[in-house]
Design an enzyme around this catalytic site. Structure first.
Site, short mmCIF file in Angstrom:
data_model
loop_
_atom_site.label_atom_id
_atom_site.label_comp_id
_atom_site.label_asym_id
_atom_site.label_seq_id
_atom_site.Cartn_x
_atom_site.Cartn_y
_atom_site.Cartn_z
N ASN A 9 -33.57 2.02 -9.75
CA ASN A 9 -33.75 1.79 -8.21
C ASN A 9 -33.73 0.27 -7.91
OD1 ASN A 9 -34.21 1.93 -5.47
ND2 ASN A 9 -36.70 2.23 -5.68
N LYS A 11 -33.34 -0.82 -4.80
CA LYS A 11 -33.79 -1.34 -3.66
C LYS A 11 -32.96 -2.23 -2.86
CE LYS A 11 -38.23 -1.27 -5.98
NZ LYS A 11 -39.70 -1.07 -5.63
N HIS A 94 -38.86 7.83 -1.85
CA HIS A 94 -39.53 6.78 -2.05
C HIS A 94 -40.68 6.37 -1.58
CE1 HIS A 94 -39.97 2.96 -3.87
NE2 HIS A 94 -39.47 3.18 -5.13
N GLU A 96 -41.70 3.61 -0.61
CA GLU A 96 -41.27 2.54 0.38
C GLU A 96 -40.61 3.16 1.64
OE1 GLU A 96 -39.02 0.11 -2.25
OE2 GLU A 96 -40.85 -0.40 -3.32
N GLU A 166 -44.31 8.55 -8.78
CA GLU A 166 -44.66 7.26 -8.90
C GLU A 166 -45.84 7.00 -8.03
OE1 GLU A 166 -40.51 5.15 -9.09
OE2 GLU A 166 -40.88 5.70 -7.00
N GLY A 172 -43.97 -2.13 -8.45
CA GLY A 172 -43.89 -3.53 -8.16
C GLY A 172 -45.14 -4.31 -8.48
N SER A 212 -43.71 -0.13 -12.50
CA SER A 212 -43.70 -1.12 -13.35
C SER A 212 -43.37 -0.90 -15.01
CB SER A 212 -45.09 -1.65 -13.46
OG SER A 212 -45.37 -2.26 -11.96
N GLY A 233 -37.70 0.13 -11.22
CA GLY A 233 -37.31 -0.88 -9.93
C GLY A 233 -37.16 -2.21 -10.51
N GLY A 234 -37.86 -3.16 -10.59
CA GLY A 234 -37.72 -4.59 -10.81
C GLY A 234 -36.73 -4.56 -12.11
C1 PEP Z 1 -39.51 1.83 -7.78
O1 PEP Z 1 -39.22 1.12 -7.06
O2 PEP Z 1 -39.54 3.04 -7.74
C2 PEP Z 1 -40.49 1.35 -8.88
C3 PEP Z 1 -40.72 2.14 -9.82
O3 PEP Z 1 -40.42 -0.29 -9.20
P1 PEP Z 1 -41.12 -0.94 -10.27
O4 PEP Z 1 -40.69 -0.37 -11.48
O5 PEP Z 1 -40.57 -2.35 -9.86
O6 PEP Z 1 -42.54 -0.67 -10.20
#
Ligand code: PEP
Length: 250
Positions: A9, A11, A94, A96, A166, A172, A212, A233-234
């Site tokens: 993802n 973002k 999601h 966010e 999630e 994040g 994460s 994500g990251g």
């Molecule tokens: C996400 O954005 O769905 C996510 C899991 O981010 P991160 O891996 O950065 O926690």
């Protein structure tokens, strides 16, 4: 056997040249062919990404879409538009989108129907906030998100659904659910689907964990029996890290 999936993802990250760079690096990586790999650049770069990846097995998905096909919805993008640039899969729900753009279960139910109506696959995200977990309400909340956002679909629609659990407190933040916490919730999700639909459907759907996930914790999380991969994500913004996560299945 259920599909193993790792989806990145992105973002609101990566302009056109950064998209080109990241995908070019990703194409240089050795990726486990048993894992379905998905990337989700922002809307404006989907077409470029599709063209860059069309001779590879890496898929391109969108991060969101509107439930209508067209019309006076300024700033929105429809399923048909996504399909017209080669996108067959969309992330919906999601945290966010839920937190910053007011997307609730009722709206998500409409989006899921629109995706299914266009024969698109949905990666349906859900998960509890920290307060819910502290209050011991996380199972109830997850069940409600599934019931209100997803359980209107028919049995045959489940072949177009991937789930992404999630926990919001782990997104994040660098804080990960322990592999046991992830397994406990994934097992609960399967039981909830089995009650509402059937054991076959519950056992057939891929459930990803997100929050994460990094190269150093992916193997342990993916090693749990009800975890079929991750929404990343990251760590998906670095081709080497993302490849290590893709290759973390034992
Ligand atoms: C996400 O954005 O769905 C996510 C899991 O981010 P991160 O891996 O950065 O926690």
């Amino acid at each position: 056997m259920r599909k193993r999936i790792v989806a990145g993802n992105w973002k609101m990250n990566c302009d056109l040249s950064e998209t080109d760079y990241l995908l070019s690096r990703l194409l240089e990586q050795d990726l486990d062919p048993k894992v379905e790999v998905i990337v989700t650049p922002p809307f404006v770069n989907l077409y470029t990404a599709f063209n860059l990846l069309k001779t590879s097995s890496i898929e391109v998905a969108a991060q969101n879409m509107h439930f209508e096909s067209n019309g006076a919805y300024t700033g929105e993008v429809s399923a048909q538009m996504l399909k017209s640039v080669g996108v067959q899969t969309v992330i919906l729900g999601h945290s966010e989108r839920r937190a910053y753009f007011g997307e609730d279960n009722a709206l998500l139910a409409k989006k899921v129907s629109a995706a299914l109506g266009n024969e698109m696959t949905t990666i349906f995200c859900f998960g509890e906030e920290l307060e819910d977990r502290k209050a011991g309400n996380h199972f109830n909340l997850v069940k409600q998100q599934l019931q209100e956002g997803l359980f209107h679909i028919s049995e045959k629609d489940w072949s177009h659904i991937v789930l992404a659990y999630e926990p919001v407190w782990a997104i994040g933040t660098g804080e990960t659910a322990t592999p046991d916490q992830a397994q406990e919730m994934h097992q609960f999700i399967r039981e909830t689907i089995a009650e509402a639909y059937s054991t076959d459907i519950a056992e057939g759907v891929s459930i990803l964990y997100g929050g994460s996930v990094k190269p150093n914790n992916a193997a342990e999380i993916f090693g749990k029996p009800d975890v079929d991969g991750g929404l990343i994500g990251g760590a998906s913004l670095d081709a080497g890290n993302f490849a290590q996560i893709v290759n973390a299945f034992q």
